[in-house]
Design an enzyme around this catalytic site. Structure first.
Site, PDB file in Angstrom:
ATOM      1  N   GLY A  18     -47.099 -76.651 -20.686  1.00 58.27           N
ATOM      2  CA  GLY A  18     -46.775 -77.852 -21.442  1.00 58.27           C
ATOM      3  C   GLY A  18     -47.332 -77.817 -22.851  1.00 58.27           C
ATOM      4  O   GLY A  18     -47.986 -76.847 -23.266  1.00 58.27           O
ATOM      5  N   VAL A  20     -49.775 -79.597 -24.223  1.00 61.90           N
ATOM      6  CA  VAL A  20     -51.235 -79.547 -24.235  1.00 61.90           C
ATOM      7  C   VAL A  20     -51.723 -78.216 -23.686  1.00 61.90           C
ATOM      8  O   VAL A  20     -52.682 -77.628 -24.193  1.00 61.90           O
ATOM      9  CB  VAL A  20     -51.826 -80.723 -23.439  1.00 61.90           C
ATOM     10  N   ARG A  45     -40.359 -74.310 -11.946  1.00 59.54           N
ATOM     11  CA  ARG A  45     -39.386 -73.846 -12.941  1.00 59.54           C
ATOM     12  C   ARG A  45     -40.032 -72.984 -14.021  1.00 59.54           C
ATOM     13  O   ARG A  45     -39.329 -72.252 -14.732  1.00 59.54           O
ATOM     14  CB  ARG A  45     -38.662 -75.031 -13.575  1.00 59.54           C
ATOM     15  N   ARG A 108     -58.807 -92.266 -14.339  1.00 56.85           N
ATOM     16  CA  ARG A 108     -59.624 -92.806 -15.430  1.00 56.85           C
ATOM     17  C   ARG A 108     -60.295 -94.126 -15.089  1.00 56.85           C
ATOM     18  O   ARG A 108     -61.316 -94.478 -15.677  1.00 56.85           O
ATOM     19  CB  ARG A 108     -58.765 -92.975 -16.691  1.00 56.85           C
ATOM     20  N   CYS A 138     -55.429 -89.630 -25.531  1.00 53.78           N
ATOM     21  CA  CYS A 138     -55.602 -89.019 -26.847  1.00 53.78           C
ATOM     22  C   CYS A 138     -55.929 -90.037 -27.933  1.00 53.78           C
ATOM     23  O   CYS A 138     -56.526 -89.681 -28.957  1.00 53.78           O
ATOM     24  CB  CYS A 138     -54.368 -88.212 -27.219  1.00 53.78           C
ATOM     25  N   GLN A 165     -49.751 -93.692 -33.895  1.00 56.06           N
ATOM     26  CA  GLN A 165     -49.693 -92.603 -32.942  1.00 56.06           C
ATOM     27  C   GLN A 165     -48.587 -91.598 -33.257  1.00 56.06           C
ATOM     28  O   GLN A 165     -47.457 -91.967 -33.562  1.00 56.06           O
ATOM     29  CB  GLN A 165     -49.510 -93.164 -31.532  1.00 56.06           C
ATOM     30  N   SER A 168     -45.988 -86.329 -30.901  1.00 55.20           N
ATOM     31  CA  SER A 168     -46.298 -85.278 -29.931  1.00 55.20           C
ATOM     32  C   SER A 168     -47.127 -85.767 -28.768  1.00 55.20           C
ATOM     33  O   SER A 168     -47.286 -85.044 -27.775  1.00 55.20           O
ATOM     34  CB  SER A 168     -47.025 -84.118 -30.625  1.00 55.20           C
ATOM     35  N   HIS A 263     -53.130 -88.407 -34.412  1.00 53.66           N
ATOM     36  CA  HIS A 263     -53.249 -89.855 -34.287  1.00 53.66           C
ATOM     37  C   HIS A 263     -54.187 -90.383 -35.374  1.00 53.66           C
ATOM     38  O   HIS A 263     -55.173 -89.727 -35.743  1.00 53.66           O
ATOM     39  CB  HIS A 263     -53.846 -90.239 -32.937  1.00 53.66           C
TER      40      HIS A 263
END
Length: 357
Positions: A18, A20, A45, A108, A138, A165, A168, A263
């Site tokens: 991905g 990140v 995949r 979290r 983020c 923000q 991405s 950001h």
């Protein structure tokens, strides 16, 4: 694969392909190497892809129980996956005795899972009843190192934040949608009349609630009670947890802006006693994970274009509020894929690895 114990704990990167994950692999190749075996794991995949990490090629494994064979106590798995994936697979990994560092929202708010930004509360990684350590979103990560340093000196009592923000944060889909929209409006006179940008962009707004090109969108997340968004409530809850201020009054407005990476936030922080801007700058200048860029007369202040691709939070526009000598206002930018996610997860994993050294 089995870990090479002579060279450090094994590290599994789940979600390696991905947005990140791609940044995290770069970071692993740039930082001190404390790891033995590094294995890359992703969805079926993506299985079979070959990616480079530490200047070596590694084949991506499909996310199955077999992908974690050989991992056990003293090893670490980084989850850079959607919350539902982390919630399903993290307990499978911790059952082996392997510590999980999770960057999703799955844990979290769990009181048995520490929420950690190493520059602020790195000590919290040592107490992990469920064998899991969470990183913040983020947006929270972008401001918390600066805010934590100021809180340690002045004692925070109130906080008001507006976010700006980057696209991405919504993954590759967010960046791609923004770039596509920009290509549609570039070189035009759009943006001068009601609805002209919407007509040019069409209905394909991707993960955003409205066109992002030539626009700002005051919404991020899902609708919650009384008009708040899930992302706004998340910033509030995570800031309270990381700073250990359960009753801290916090006001948050989340805004999407047409920036690819980085950001930004405007922050108004109120403290117990009067603050001094010069002293606050000294604190920020010395704070780990923070770079002070604050000379408006010379045109020097943080922007997301400057922060993109860098590790620290960039802070500037530091000033005492005109109507409250106990309040400090400042602007902060940080790369949402690096410090906002991949770097923070790496730093947490390195702290845990240090326990096993």
């Amino acid at each position: 694969m089995t870990a090479d114990r002579s060279s450090g704990p094994a590290l599994a990167v789940v979600g390696a392909t991905g947005a990140v994950g791609s940044v995290l692999l770069q970071i692993l190749s740039q930082r001190a190497d404390v790891w033995g075996d590094i294995r890359l794991i992703a969805s079926a995949r993506s299985a079979g892809r070959v990616l480079a990490v530490r200047a070596e090629e590694s084949e991506v494994l499909a996310l199955t129980e077999d992908a974690f064979d050989g991992l056990g106590p003293g090893d670490i798995a980084l989850f850079l996956t959607p919350a539902e994936v982390s919630a399903r697979w993290a307990p499978v990994v911790t059952a082996r005795g392997t510590v999980v560092v999770d960057q999703s929202a799955a844990f979290r708010e769990d009181p048995e899972v520490p929420l950690v930004v190493p520059e602020v509360n790195g000590h919290a990684v040592r107490i992990r009843p469920r064998g899991i350590v969470a990183g913040p979103d983020c947006v929270t990560a972008a401001m918390i190192a600066a805010l934590g340093a100021l809180h340690a000196e002045y004692s925070l009592t109130d906080l008001a934040v507006s976010t700006y923000q980057a696209a991405s944060a919504a993954g590759r889909a967010g960046s791609e949608v923004l770039r596509r929209q920009l290509s549609l409006v570039a070189g035009t006179s759009l943006g001068e009349h009601t609805g002209d940008v919407r007509r040019a962009v069409g209905e394909d707004t991707g993960p955003f609630a409205a066109p992002l090109a030539l626009n700002v969108v005051p919404w991020s997340g899902e609708l919650r009670e009384d008009g708040w968004s899930s992302h706004e409530l998340a910033v509030r809850a995570q800031t309270r947890r990381i700073l250990d201020l359960a009753a801290l009054p916090i006001a948050v407005t989340c805004v999407q802006v047409p920036v690819v990476t980085g950001h930004s936030l405007t922050v108004r922080a109120r403290f117990e006693n009067e603050v001094d801007a010069a002293h606050a700058r000294q604190i920020l200048d010395a704070a780990p994970g923070v770079v002070l860029v604050d000379d408006p007369a010379a045109g020097e202040f943080p922007t997301p274009a400057d922060a993109a691709g860098t590790d620290p939070a960039w802070v500037g526009r530091v000033r005492v509020s005109l109507d409250d000598r106990c309040a400090l206002e400042f602007f902060v930018c940080a790369d949402n894929l690096r410090k906002g996610a991949a770097l923070n997860a790496t730093q947490i994993a390195e702290l845990i690895a240090g326990e096993f050294a």
